[in-house]
Design a protein around this motif. Structure first.
Motif, PDB file in Angstrom:
ATOM      1  N   ILE A  34       0.818  -1.099  -0.264  1.00 50.72           N
ATOM      2  CA  ILE A  34       0.005  -0.310  -0.018  1.00 50.72           C
ATOM      3  C   ILE A  34       1.122   0.985  -0.167  1.00 50.72           C
ATOM      4  N   GLY A  35       0.161   2.487  -0.936  1.00 52.41           N
ATOM      5  CA  GLY A  35       1.439   3.181  -0.973  1.00 52.41           C
ATOM      6  C   GLY A  35       0.584   4.691  -0.573  1.00 52.41           C
ATOM      7  N   ASN A  36       1.103   5.717  -0.811  1.00 52.14           N
ATOM      8  CA  ASN A  36       0.384   6.955   0.177  1.00 52.14           C
ATOM      9  C   ASN A  36       0.385   7.725  -1.238  1.00 52.14           C
ATOM     10  N   HIS A  37      -1.137   8.353  -1.256  1.00 53.03           N
ATOM     11  CA  HIS A  37      -1.830   9.228  -2.902  1.00 53.03           C
ATOM     12  C   HIS A  37      -1.466  10.337  -2.507  1.00 53.03           C
ATOM     13  N   SER A  38      -2.030   9.874  -0.974  1.00 56.50           N
ATOM     14  CA  SER A  38      -2.375  11.881  -0.124  1.00 56.50           C
ATOM     15  C   SER A  38      -3.642  12.000   0.722  1.00 56.50           C
ATOM     16  N   SER A  39      -4.113  12.929   1.639  1.00 56.57           N
ATOM     17  CA  SER A  39      -5.631  12.579   1.845  1.00 56.57           C
ATOM     18  C   SER A  39      -6.130  13.598   0.858  1.00 56.57           C
ATOM     19  N   THR A  40      -6.022  14.872   0.560  1.00 56.63           N
ATOM     20  CA  THR A  40      -6.377  15.329  -0.066  1.00 56.63           C
ATOM     21  C   THR A  40      -6.407  15.493  -1.197  1.00 56.63           C
ATOM     22  N   HIS A  41      -5.963  15.102  -2.182  1.00 57.19           N
ATOM     23  CA  HIS A  41      -5.359  14.459  -3.690  1.00 57.19           C
ATOM     24  C   HIS A  41      -5.269  16.380  -4.282  1.00 57.19           C
TER      25      HIS A  41
ATOM     26  N   GLU B  35       1.066  17.060   4.304  1.00 55.34           N
ATOM     27  CA  GLU B  35      -0.062  16.252   3.658  1.00 55.34           C
ATOM     28  C   GLU B  35       0.725  14.487   3.551  1.00 55.34           C
ATOM     29  N   LEU B  36       1.736  14.213   3.626  1.00 51.02           N
ATOM     30  CA  LEU B  36       2.244  12.871   2.929  1.00 51.02           C
ATOM     31  C   LEU B  36       2.271  12.241   4.649  1.00 51.02           C
ATOM     32  N   ASN B  37       3.029  12.854   5.831  1.00 52.68           N
ATOM     33  CA  ASN B  37       2.263  12.435   7.184  1.00 52.68           C
ATOM     34  C   ASN B  37       1.276  12.259   7.546  1.00 52.68           C
ATOM     35  N   TYR B  38       0.690  12.696   7.268  1.00 56.28           N
ATOM     36  CA  TYR B  38      -0.561  12.603   7.919  1.00 56.28           C
ATOM     37  C   TYR B  38      -1.594  11.331   7.827  1.00 56.28           C
ATOM     38  N   THR B  39      -1.489  10.948   6.216  1.00 53.32           N
ATOM     39  CA  THR B  39      -2.013  10.282   5.706  1.00 53.32           C
ATOM     40  C   THR B  39      -1.072   8.759   5.576  1.00 53.32           C
ATOM     41  N   GLY B  40       0.421   8.293   5.476  1.00 49.31           N
ATOM     42  CA  GLY B  40       1.025   8.228   5.803  1.00 49.31           C
ATOM     43  C   GLY B  40       1.061   7.450   7.153  1.00 49.31           C
ATOM     44  N   ASN B  41       0.608   8.591   8.281  1.00 48.61           N
ATOM     45  CA  ASN B  41       0.107   7.543   9.617  1.00 48.61           C
ATOM     46  C   ASN B  41      -1.274   6.853   9.542  1.00 48.61           C
ATOM     47  N   LYS B  42      -2.298   7.671   8.938  1.00 49.55           N
ATOM     48  CA  LYS B  42      -3.037   6.438   8.661  1.00 49.55           C
ATOM     49  C   LYS B  42      -3.135   5.201   8.630  1.00 49.55           C
TER      50      LYS B  42
ATOM     51  N   ILE C 249      -4.106   1.771  10.214  1.00 47.93           N
ATOM     52  CA  ILE C 249      -4.472   0.406  10.138  1.00 47.93           C
ATOM     53  C   ILE C 249      -3.770  -0.060   9.571  1.00 47.93           C
ATOM     54  N   THR C 250      -3.021  -0.560   9.052  1.00 39.39           N
ATOM     55  CA  THR C 250      -2.060  -1.654   8.833  1.00 39.39           C
ATOM     56  C   THR C 250      -1.455  -1.885   9.053  1.00 39.39           C
ATOM     57  N   GLY C 251      -0.527  -1.268  10.234  1.00 36.42           N
ATOM     58  CA  GLY C 251       0.975  -1.748  10.792  1.00 36.42           C
ATOM     59  C   GLY C 251       1.908  -1.828   9.799  1.00 36.42           C
TER      60      GLY C 251
END
Length: 149
Positions: free
Chosen positions: A1-8, A22-29, A33-35
């Protein structure tokens, strides 16, 4: 699973700080979820510049692009996607598909079957990318930075 942003967003229009947020907010989510900590980032719209690539790298991400756009988001049907992808793919290609595209459950098995029949092996992007001594050219392709002597 990769990061694609939260707000696009159009990432090239963001400041270094906004890119990191943007990267860290999404990456932390994703990690919550996945560990797993993601390390691949595909910018929305394929929109990138050197600031984005450098900032993503500083935040632990390899920025990736595609060289074959399935155009599945246009909802043209199954066969146009199959034809477009199989006609344009080459060794090392990264194909852009959208998991929420209307006909994905229909065209994806057909694309995979045809490409495998033609001798292609489907591998994770993490096996295709260059991790050191690379640059990304104007088309979004990674190129080896090593110069032959």
């Amino acid at each position: 699973i990769g990061n694609h942003s939260s707000t696009h967003p159009h990432m090239s229009k963001l400041s270094k700080e906004q890119i990191s947020q943007e990267l860290n907010y999404t990456g932390n989510k994703i990690k919550d979820i996945t560990g797993e900590t993601p390390f691949l980032f595909r910018p929305p719209f394929g929109d990138f510049n050197n600031r984005l690539i450098e900032t993503a790298y500083e935040n632990g991400y390899y920025t990736i692009q595609w060289d074959v756009d399935s155009l599945d988001w246009k909802e043209l049907g199954t066969q146009p996607v199959v034809d477009r992808v199989t006609r344009n793919v080459k060794k090392g290609s990264i194909v852009l598909f959208h998991n929420n595209a209307k006909y994905v459950a229909e065209y994806l098995p057909l694309v995979i079957e045809r490409l495998q029949r033609e001798g292609y092996e489907i591998v994770p992007i993490s096996e295709l990318i260059i991790r050191e001594n690379y640059f990304i050219d104007h088309t979004g392709m990674q190129k080896n930075n090593k110069r032959s002597e």
